[in-house]
Scaffold this motif. Structure first.
Motif, PDB file in Angstrom:
ATOM      1  N   THR A  25     -19.228  11.411 -22.526  1.00 18.94           N
ATOM      2  CA  THR A  25     -18.344  10.239 -22.507  1.00 18.94           C
ATOM      3  C   THR A  25     -18.919   9.117 -21.660  1.00 18.94           C
ATOM      4  N   ARG A  52     -21.681   7.419 -23.530  1.00 18.67           N
ATOM      5  CA  ARG A  52     -21.182   6.598 -24.641  1.00 18.67           C
ATOM      6  C   ARG A  52     -20.649   5.257 -24.125  1.00 18.67           C
ATOM      7  N   TYR A  91     -21.800   1.678 -25.426  1.00 17.25           N
ATOM      8  CA  TYR A  91     -20.895   0.654 -25.945  1.00 17.25           C
ATOM      9  C   TYR A  91     -21.099  -0.670 -25.198  1.00 17.25           C
ATOM     10  N   ASP A 137     -19.733   7.364 -35.205  1.00 19.42           N
ATOM     11  CA  ASP A 137     -18.866   7.129 -34.048  1.00 19.42           C
ATOM     12  C   ASP A 137     -18.043   5.870 -34.322  1.00 19.42           C
ATOM     13  N   ARG A 138     -16.777   6.069 -34.676  1.00 17.29           N
ATOM     14  CA  ARG A 138     -15.972   4.943 -35.122  1.00 17.29           C
ATOM     15  C   ARG A 138     -15.658   3.948 -34.002  1.00 17.29           C
ATOM     16  N   LYS A 139     -15.654   4.421 -32.765  1.00 17.88           N
ATOM     17  CA  LYS A 139     -15.460   3.500 -31.639  1.00 17.88           C
ATOM     18  C   LYS A 139     -16.662   2.566 -31.523  1.00 17.88           C
ATOM     19  N   ASN A 147     -16.766  -0.043 -34.403  1.00 15.45           N
ATOM     20  CA  ASN A 147     -15.845  -1.168 -34.255  1.00 15.45           C
ATOM     21  C   ASN A 147     -16.393  -2.264 -33.345  1.00 15.45           C
ATOM     22  N   LYS A 148     -17.534  -2.028 -32.710  1.00 16.72           N
ATOM     23  CA  LYS A 148     -18.174  -3.032 -31.866  1.00 16.72           C
ATOM     24  C   LYS A 148     -19.258  -3.802 -32.630  1.00 16.72           C
ATOM     25  N   ASN A 168     -12.977  -0.943 -38.738  1.00 19.97           N
ATOM     26  CA  ASN A 168     -11.562  -0.999 -39.128  1.00 19.97           C
ATOM     27  C   ASN A 168     -11.373  -1.879 -40.355  1.00 19.97           C
ATOM     28  N   ASP A 196     -15.863  12.433 -29.180  1.00 19.28           N
ATOM     29  CA  ASP A 196     -15.384  11.501 -30.198  1.00 19.28           C
ATOM     30  C   ASP A 196     -13.883  11.290 -29.987  1.00 19.28           C
ATOM     31  N   ALA A 197     -13.526  10.211 -29.294  1.00 20.09           N
ATOM     32  CA  ALA A 197     -12.134   9.974 -28.905  1.00 20.09           C
ATOM     33  C   ALA A 197     -11.214   9.836 -30.122  1.00 20.09           C
ATOM     34  N   ILE A 198     -11.685   9.180 -31.178  1.00 17.85           N
ATOM     35  CA  ILE A 198     -10.840   8.970 -32.357  1.00 17.85           C
ATOM     36  C   ILE A 198     -10.590  10.299 -33.065  1.00 17.85           C
TER      37      ILE A 198
END
Length: 529
Positions: free
Chosen positions: A172, A175, A179, A195-197, A200-201, A221, A513-515
């Motif tokens: 984490t 990551r 990010y 990694d969807r987080k 999204n960046k 998204n 993977d938070a999502i």
């Protein structure tokens, strides 16, 4: 800037991976490259990096890309300095400082007098400043190796960067650093990731398919919303086509019935008229030809609609077909499955955890096991499964049947075929056709049954593992998943998420993977420090 013009690639075994790919990426853009496993994303990145020649077409870039691969075992024999692509300059600097002021050393250094300082700053940023520049890469963990390769970006300051699954081996904390780098970077970025987080960046999503590249002008998204709209439109097309098929079949039936009635009426009139047999036969043959022609016309229309419907259905996702269907009768929610009291584990007489662990696992819970790389997550899993004993404290376990699935899905035996692997889990005396039906449900058709498990992709191994669990039928008390999404594309992550959410037993997941953790309904965390 990157320009791909009519790019194609054919494997050495003559298999066409992708064809006629064209894409433009403007300077400074941050672009995601998505696509199902096996569609050729990593190959395309290697071609752009200049590591593979395209079979057709050409590539134009303003600058040489800096490439970070997904698999990096090829760096195991080199030093940290070499992996940072700084060894030559560091050696030249050291030679100059030692008094060797030859033109060769000055040429290699190229006035880069801050190279050593930048190397240390880069390692410090990625929180690996405790390693030495002359240390061999093979001595590092997967997460440390990835951080070294990412540190090379800071050292070399490239204008164009290619990253293939950069968050795969990062915890984490790693990551979060990644990010932050992506958000602050002024370089052009082309990134493969699930990694969807991270996705999204980025400001553009490019989806690689067997038919080409589709560009979506937004982050993940936005892309997901567009895909949802496309799926809704596709479902509407399927329903419309099904309606058209029903009408065509109804029209065909009504027309043939009407023609048959006309033929019967004509025959009765001819019989009353007392026509000769030869004339009667001629009228009958004409009637049969007319009916046959009508049938042919309607059959062609119906077949055309059926083919169109079949093509539309092929484009629909297969997620809903992959269901566990467990017998949950032996699961008792609220029961204490495992209890640890003041446990610890020692390596070389040093305790693994700062504080002794005390916790319970209750049947039906969904737990995320968290901690930095090296914090002892795998050790705790082995203690929970009874594979090793805690060096201190006591444990109670009522776990009768647990399944441990690691990120490589190593429960799959590479020496077996797909069908043989499925048969290994057949403890309920299923018939051969029933096993094959289960395999079909998880997208392993007849052509796959004799395929070696060694040749399966990450997504295929995951689907086969899920299929095997359904063949075993009885729900395990506990399923433990260790970084289950690392080698999966987004489609297969959705398949895994859907399957897990049908399971009513106890779930323990190690994942950064938070999502994914949110989507599978984690109820609490166990954090190791």
């Amino acid at each position: 800037m990157l320009i791909l013009n009519s790019l194609s690639y054919i494997h050495p075994d003559k298999y066409l991976l992708f064809d006629n790919i064209s894409l433009n990426i403007a300077t400074g853009n941050k672009v995601a490259l998505l696509g199902n496993n096996g569609v050729g994303k990593s190959t395309l990145l290697k071609i752009i990096a200049g590591l593979l020649p395209p079979s057709q077409g050409f590539i134009q870039t303003d600058t040489k890309p800096y490439y970070v691969p997904q698999v990096f075992g090829q760096y195991d024999h080199v030093t940290i300095a070499q992996a940072l692509q700084a060894a030559g300059k560091l050696n030249a600097l050291q030679q100059i400082l030692n008094g060797d002021t030859s033109d060769v050393n000055y040429s290699i250094l190229n006035d880069d007098w801050t190279i050593e300082e930048r190397c240390h700053e880069a390692l410090q940023y990625w929180q690996i400043d405790d390693i030495d520049l002359q240390q061999i890469m093979s001595t590092l963990s997967g997460g440390q190796k990835m951080r070294v390769l990412l540190a090379g970006i800071y050292v070399n300051n490239p204008e164009f960067i290619l990253l293939d699954e950069p968050s795969n081996h990062l915890d984490t904390a790693g990551r979060i650093l990644l990010y932050d780098f992506i958000e602050s970077s002024a370089s052009t970025l082309l990134i493969i990731s699930h990694d969807r987080k991270l996705l999204n960046k980025l400001d553009t999503v490019c989806e690689l398919t067997p038919d080409g590249i589709n560009v979506y002008g937004g982050n993940y998204n936005f892309y997901a919303e567009q895909k949802k709209m496309e799926l809704q439109a596709l479902n509407e097309d399927v329903r419309d086509k099904e309606k058209s098929l029903r009408k065509a079949r109804e029209k065909e039936r009504e027309t043939i019935e009407r023609q048959q009635k006309l033929n019967a009426r004509g025959k009765r009139k001819q019989e009353k008229a007392g026509l000769p047999t030869i004339v009667m036969n001629s009228f009958r043959n004409n009637a049969e030809k007319s009916t046959s022609k009508l049938k042919g016309v309607h059959a062609a229309k119906t077949a055309s609609i059926e083919n169109e419907l079949q093509e539309l259905r092929k484009a629909l996702p297969d997620i809903d077909t992959m269901r566990f269907g467990f017998d949950d009768t032996l699961l008792h929610k609220g029961k204490i499955l495992f209890r640890a009291e003041n446990i610890n584990f020692s390596y070389n007489e040093n305790p693994l955890w700062q504080h002794d662990l005390n916790f319970e696992i209750i049947s039906g819970e969904r737990i995320a096991l968290k901690g930095k790389n090296g914090s002892g997550k795998t050790t705790l899993i082995k203690i929970t499964l009874g594979r090793i004993k805690a060096g201190k404290g006591s444990v109670y376990s009522a776990i009768n049947n647990a399944v441990y699935i690691d990120q490589d899905y190593s429960l799959i035996n590479n020496n077996l075929s797909v069908y043989e692997q499925a048969e290994q889990f057949n403890n309920g005396a299923l018939q051969e056709h029933e096993i094959k039906n289960r395999l079909n449900r998880f997208l392993f058709t007849k052509t796959s049954w004799n395929k070696s498990c060694a040749g399966l992709s990450g997504g295929e191994r995951m689907r086969l593992m899920l299929c095997c669990l359904t063949i075993a039928n009885q729900a395990p008390d506990m399923i433990i998943l260790d970084e289950p999404t690392n080698n999966l594309d987004i489609q297969n992550i959705e398949i895994l998420t859907t399957a897990i959410n049908q399971y009513n037993g106890t779930l323990i997941i190690v994942s950064h993977d938070a999502i994914f953790l949110e989507e599978v309904g984690i109820t609490r965390n166990i954090e190791l420090i």
